[in-house]
Motif scaffolding. Sequence first.
Motif, PDB file in Angstrom:
ATOM      1  N   TYR B 545       0.821  -1.198   0.000  1.00  0.00           N
ATOM      2  CA  TYR B 545       0.000   0.000   0.000  1.00  0.00           C
ATOM      3  C   TYR B 545       0.859   1.254   0.000  1.00  0.00           C
ATOM      4  O   TYR B 545       2.051   1.201   0.293  1.00  0.00           O
ATOM      5  CB  TYR B 545      -0.931   0.004   1.217  1.00  0.00           C
ATOM      6  N   ALA B 546       0.223   2.393  -0.276  1.00  0.00           N
ATOM      7  CA  ALA B 546       0.971   3.648  -0.391  1.00  0.00           C
ATOM      8  C   ALA B 546       1.549   4.098   0.944  1.00  0.00           C
ATOM      9  O   ALA B 546       2.530   4.834   0.973  1.00  0.00           O
ATOM     10  CB  ALA B 546       0.076   4.745  -0.954  1.00  0.00           C
ATOM     11  N   ASP B 547       0.968   3.661   2.063  1.00  0.00           N
ATOM     12  CA  ASP B 547       1.529   4.053   3.356  1.00  0.00           C
ATOM     13  C   ASP B 547       2.539   3.023   3.831  1.00  0.00           C
ATOM     14  O   ASP B 547       2.795   2.904   5.024  1.00  0.00           O
ATOM     15  CB  ASP B 547       0.416   4.253   4.393  1.00  0.00           C
ATOM     16  N   GLN B 548       3.117   2.275   2.916  1.00  0.00           N
ATOM     17  CA  GLN B 548       4.206   1.321   3.127  1.00  0.00           C
ATOM     18  C   GLN B 548       3.787   0.084   3.911  1.00  0.00           C
ATOM     19  O   GLN B 548       4.632  -0.649   4.409  1.00  0.00           O
ATOM     20  CB  GLN B 548       5.430   1.978   3.810  1.00  0.00           C
ATOM     21  N   GLN B 549       2.491  -0.167   4.031  1.00  0.00           N
ATOM     22  CA  GLN B 549       2.055  -1.390   4.696  1.00  0.00           C
ATOM     23  C   GLN B 549       2.097  -2.555   3.711  1.00  0.00           C
ATOM     24  O   GLN B 549       1.891  -2.365   2.516  1.00  0.00           O
ATOM     25  CB  GLN B 549       0.617  -1.242   5.209  1.00  0.00           C
ATOM     26  N   LEU B 550       2.325  -3.754   4.255  1.00  0.00           N
ATOM     27  CA  LEU B 550       2.358  -4.942   3.410  1.00  0.00           C
ATOM     28  C   LEU B 550       1.324  -5.933   3.917  1.00  0.00           C
ATOM     29  O   LEU B 550       1.241  -6.173   5.121  1.00  0.00           O
ATOM     30  CB  LEU B 550       3.731  -5.615   3.501  1.00  0.00           C
ATOM     31  N   PHE B 551       0.568  -6.504   2.992  1.00  0.00           N
ATOM     32  CA  PHE B 551      -0.425  -7.500   3.370  1.00  0.00           C
ATOM     33  C   PHE B 551      -0.263  -8.714   2.479  1.00  0.00           C
ATOM     34  O   PHE B 551       0.159  -8.613   1.331  1.00  0.00           O
ATOM     35  CB  PHE B 551      -1.842  -6.938   3.180  1.00  0.00           C
ATOM     36  N   GLU B 552      -0.667  -9.871   3.013  1.00  0.00           N
ATOM     37  CA  GLU B 552      -0.649 -11.091   2.207  1.00  0.00           C
ATOM     38  C   GLU B 552      -2.013 -11.749   2.360  1.00  0.00           C
ATOM     39  O   GLU B 552      -2.447 -12.045   3.472  1.00  0.00           O
ATOM     40  CB  GLU B 552       0.461 -12.016   2.703  1.00  0.00           C
ATOM     41  N   PHE B 553      -2.695 -11.947   1.256  1.00  0.00           N
ATOM     42  CA  PHE B 553      -4.067 -12.466   1.278  1.00  0.00           C
ATOM     43  C   PHE B 553      -4.065 -13.800   0.553  1.00  0.00           C
ATOM     44  O   PHE B 553      -3.587 -13.914  -0.566  1.00  0.00           O
ATOM     45  CB  PHE B 553      -4.951 -11.450   0.550  1.00  0.00           C
ATOM     46  N   PRO B 556      -7.126 -18.874  -2.283  1.00  0.00           N
ATOM     47  CA  PRO B 556      -8.022 -20.037  -2.125  1.00  0.00           C
ATOM     48  C   PRO B 556      -8.829 -19.987  -0.825  1.00  0.00           C
ATOM     49  O   PRO B 556      -9.985 -20.352  -0.799  1.00  0.00           O
ATOM     50  CB  PRO B 556      -7.058 -21.233  -2.150  1.00  0.00           C
ATOM     51  N   GLU B 557      -8.189 -19.480   0.259  1.00  0.00           N
ATOM     52  CA  GLU B 557      -8.906 -19.458   1.535  1.00  0.00           C
ATOM     53  C   GLU B 557      -9.708 -18.187   1.757  1.00  0.00           C
ATOM     54  O   GLU B 557     -10.484 -18.100   2.698  1.00  0.00           O
ATOM     55  CB  GLU B 557      -7.905 -19.585   2.688  1.00  0.00           C
ATOM     56  N   GLN B 558      -9.490 -17.179   0.906  1.00  0.00           N
ATOM     57  CA  GLN B 558     -10.227 -15.906   0.988  1.00  0.00           C
ATOM     58  C   GLN B 558     -10.062 -15.213   2.327  1.00  0.00           C
ATOM     59  O   GLN B 558     -11.006 -14.654   2.871  1.00  0.00           O
ATOM     60  CB  GLN B 558     -11.721 -16.125   0.704  1.00  0.00           C
ATOM     61  N   GLN B 559      -8.845 -15.230   2.857  1.00  0.00           N
ATOM     62  CA  GLN B 559      -8.593 -14.473   4.084  1.00  0.00           C
ATOM     63  C   GLN B 559      -7.102 -14.161   4.147  1.00  0.00           C
ATOM     64  O   GLN B 559      -6.304 -14.736   3.424  1.00  0.00           O
ATOM     65  CB  GLN B 559      -9.007 -15.276   5.301  1.00  0.00           C
ATOM     66  N   TYR B 560      -6.753 -13.227   5.053  1.00  0.00           N
ATOM     67  CA  TYR B 560      -5.345 -12.879   5.224  1.00  0.00           C
ATOM     68  C   TYR B 560      -4.597 -14.081   5.792  1.00  0.00           C
ATOM     69  O   TYR B 560      -5.126 -14.834   6.598  1.00  0.00           O
ATOM     70  CB  TYR B 560      -5.190 -11.700   6.188  1.00  0.00           C
ATOM     71  N   THR B 561      -3.324 -14.230   5.405  1.00  0.00           N
ATOM     72  CA  THR B 561      -2.541 -15.362   5.903  1.00  0.00           C
ATOM     73  C   THR B 561      -2.053 -15.079   7.318  1.00  0.00           C
ATOM     74  O   THR B 561      -2.093 -13.952   7.805  1.00  0.00           O
ATOM     75  CB  THR B 561      -1.309 -15.612   5.018  1.00  0.00           C
ATOM     76  N   ALA B 562      -1.568 -16.168   7.945  1.00  0.00           N
ATOM     77  CA  ALA B 562      -1.086 -16.040   9.320  1.00  0.00           C
ATOM     78  C   ALA B 562       0.102 -15.101   9.382  1.00  0.00           C
ATOM     79  O   ALA B 562       0.235 -14.290  10.306  1.00  0.00           O
ATOM     80  CB  ALA B 562      -0.699 -17.423   9.848  1.00  0.00           C
ATOM     81  N   TRP B 563       0.951 -15.161   8.394  1.00  0.00           N
ATOM     82  CA  TRP B 563       2.127 -14.288   8.387  1.00  0.00           C
ATOM     83  C   TRP B 563       1.698 -12.834   8.308  1.00  0.00           C
ATOM     84  O   TRP B 563       2.237 -11.966   8.990  1.00  0.00           O
ATOM     85  CB  TRP B 563       3.031 -14.633   7.195  1.00  0.00           C
ATOM     86  N   SER B 564       0.670 -12.569   7.504  1.00  0.00           N
ATOM     87  CA  SER B 564       0.199 -11.194   7.351  1.00  0.00           C
ATOM     88  C   SER B 564      -0.374 -10.687   8.671  1.00  0.00           C
ATOM     89  O   SER B 564      -0.162  -9.544   9.062  1.00  0.00           O
ATOM     90  CB  SER B 564      -0.858 -11.162   6.249  1.00  0.00           C
ATOM     91  N   ARG B 565      -1.090 -11.559   9.368  1.00  0.00           N
ATOM     92  CA  ARG B 565      -1.638 -11.131  10.658  1.00  0.00           C
ATOM     93  C   ARG B 565      -0.528 -10.840  11.651  1.00  0.00           C
ATOM     94  O   ARG B 565      -0.609  -9.902  12.444  1.00  0.00           O
ATOM     95  CB  ARG B 565      -2.559 -12.213  11.218  1.00  0.00           C
ATOM     96  N   MET B 566       0.531 -11.635  11.569  1.00  0.00           N
ATOM     97  CA  MET B 566       1.651 -11.411  12.477  1.00  0.00           C
ATOM     98  C   MET B 566       2.306 -10.070  12.177  1.00  0.00           C
ATOM     99  O   MET B 566       2.653  -9.312  13.081  1.00  0.00           O
ATOM    100  CB  MET B 566       2.670 -12.551  12.309  1.00  0.00           C
ATOM    101  N   VAL B 567       2.457  -9.764  10.903  1.00  0.00           N
ATOM    102  CA  VAL B 567       3.061  -8.482  10.528  1.00  0.00           C
ATOM    103  C   VAL B 567       2.206  -7.331  11.052  1.00  0.00           C
ATOM    104  O   VAL B 567       2.709  -6.341  11.572  1.00  0.00           O
ATOM    105  CB  VAL B 567       3.206  -8.390   8.982  1.00  0.00           C
TER     106      VAL B 567
END
Lengths: 216, 686
Positions: B545-553, B556-567
């Motif tokens: 994202y433009a505010d330098q955030q990183l997400f991983e979605f 197949p499971e249609q939700q954020y991954t565990a790593w993304s939640r940890m971040v």
Amino acid sequence: RRRKAAAAGKRRPAAALLSPASSEDEAPEEVSFGVAREAAETERKLVGEAARRHRELLKEKRRRRQELFAEQKRRKLLPETVLQELDAMPPKRAEEQAAAVNTGELCGGGAAKQSEGKAQRLMKKDVQRKGARSKGNYVAVRLKDQSLAGLHQQLARDFLSTHLYGPDTNRVQANEFFSLENKKNPVRKAAVQFVDKSWGQEKKLKAARFKQRWLA
Amino acid sequence: MGEFEVHRVRFFGLVPAGVRCLAWQPRSARLALARTDGTVEVYNFAANYFQEKVIPGHDARSVEALCWAGGDRLFGAGLGGAITEYDLARLSTSCSVDGGGGPIWSMAANGSGTRLVIGCEDGSIKLFQVVPGGIQFERNLDRRKGRILCLSWHPSDTHIAAGSVDILRVLDVCSGQTVQRIMVNYHVQKVQRECVVWSVIFLASSTIVTSDSFGRVQFWDWQRGTLVESHTVSTSSALSLAVSEKEDSIVVGTSTGATYQLQLLPVRVGSLEKRWVRTKPFQHHTHDVRAVVHSGTALISGGLDAQLVIRSLMEKVQKKGYEAALRKFTFPHRRLVSCARKARLLLFQFTQHLELWRLGSTDKTGKDGEVLPLRRMPEHLVQLKSKGPEHIYCSCVSPCGSWIAYSTTSRFHLYRLRYKGDNVSIAKVPKVPKLLLPAYQLQFAADSSSLFIASAQGSVHVLQLLEPEGCKHLHTLRPPSETPEAVYLLAVSADGHWVAAVGGDWAIHIYSLKSFKHHCTVPTYSCAVTALAIHPVTNNLVIAYADQQLFEFSIPEQQYTAWSRMVQNCGLHRLWLERDTHITHITFNPKNPSHILLHDVYMFCVLDKSLPLPDNSALLLNQSTLKQLPETARQRQLHAFKICKKFQPLLFADLLDENCLVMVERPIMDIKTELPLPVQQKKFGT
């Protein structure tokens, strides 16, 4: 000119009468009216004929000059036969024909080369007007579109460039401007564009080709 | 971690066009910017200064004035003589009205945004009304000789100040007559040049401020026609002026690249009498500063060196943190380079042509930091010129290197490339389907069998590429809800099952390519997406994202991954969040599924998901320290972010194969030497 000749005529009899004067003390000769009149007439006739000959000479010169120009103009266009042939033929063949004509036929000096170029342009314009698509490095535009609007825009841009980049504006080359820092640093460095890459292009090309030939 | 052979590419000759006009919209914190080649861009300051919209330029279009009016509508006028409205949803011009006075030099909107006034080449000043659907001519005001170079409305909309060559005029709007005519050149003795009034501002206190070509900023009392104050800020022209909303601070931009701030300060502490004083000089630019804007908290300037500089005023900023830092933008926030990995080709996008290059090769190896000699030099294979005056919007090359596609505002082109030994032949694909143009983004499938075209109203067209040379429109994917905004980013999965698309409304939609149906939408986040990519093995969508955030979605499971939640729980490192430029490209290493490779203009990073995340106390840029530590100590200090800042400024970085990277750099000095001439600065001792 007639007035000049007349004036010259008037002056001449007077001069003719004065010239045989051996001494200034003698009185001028007595000349009768008839003699004087005849002398004046012959003078006038001579001068008139001289003027006429002069005029004829100028006319002749002018005529010859016009003929020379007409001849040169005629030489610039391709021979009549070729033009007729090209008009008759389909456009693609016409292009090839034009290329052949331009490379081969016309001989002569620089004027001929110019005429070739002009003929080629003429040729290609012809082809374009016929509506056929032909490849070439040119753009055909309608003169109607390049009208007053374009002129106004050009004037506007000229105004802008004279006031921003004109003679009074104290502009300097990019190399000079950016190299100033390099020169003033405690550790002096070379200028930003130290090497002018456009030096000796032909020599570099020749060297590259030579290397290719020897390595191949 | 790994050793990579890096192809360091510096032959992308990108020269961005200079900034010509700026227009600030305080309500939505957006800045509109017009360049000298006709490109119009919109920056969203709330989304970390992201360049959210780009309208490509046109050869015949020159923008001399830009303004926001009628709410959120953007209008531009130029030397072509027409007032154009820009459609920011469809990223093109929506309507165009001829001014009728020849080239238009200036345009201003009144305080309420209901009327526009234009100053023309023939000296006429015309009023237009902003109506829904376009603009309408209202009437002509008094016309005199001399082109009108600048205009300004009085805050109460009763009078207009117009600056011309040698003359400053004030007109009454109701009667249309010139009520005052001031000779600006009167005070300069023994000078033959004419005084060009480049910029004018009408203050509420009946003072008019002008800046002229002698480098003076002058304050006039227009009712008496007298000069109140004169400040000579520069020896070269003072080209642009902007005033703050409270009218106590003015910023001036000059030809030398310097900007100055003038402030209205009391003569003595506590006294009521105030005077204008030149307070702060700034030298952020090297070339002419032709546009300045004074927002509530910052001075914004754009110069002909293609840089946009945002300088926060310290006394106005609440939090003195990263928000108050100086921001400089030179390069576009989109990818201009595409890479065909298998064929080792790079496609460079210029405004009016494309260049295809093959990378060189070497057969030597070496140690860390060594420069290896090339066995084969990089080759310039193809140069594709775009026909017509329109500038290229987007382009792409297929991973196998046999297809090139590009799009302008009104045309879409697809080409087929064939390689025979060392020769390349290119052929245009005929009968391309007439889709809704323009294409805002192009992306080829991983196996080069189809092309995805991002289009208006959130839709994505799928084009099937047929051998030997053809294409067929397969399907159009549409989002579940109607949106007027166009898609600007695409990502395709390596197995060809999924495609993700982001539109101007910042919603990420994922479509399934097996059933051509909408699969899911990523939960909305309050910021713009700058880069998107789908992992080849796990089909996780990585979003920057433009505010330098990183997400991983996980698709197949249609939700954020565990790593993304940890971040999100731990938060990203402070230095990572305080980066100046946005991530424009994300890619993956097929041999190492836990690696994510990203880059922005000043750094290249390999993110290792299997390693722990650094907290704020750890050193983020620890690669150099790790190199010096022994193996055991290294294990303790390793963290997920491996950042390399050796290659700058970076336009593109990609992984060619497991040991090979390509980095496309564009040194700023190379750009500056190709710009128009700067003004000489006389320095002592040179």
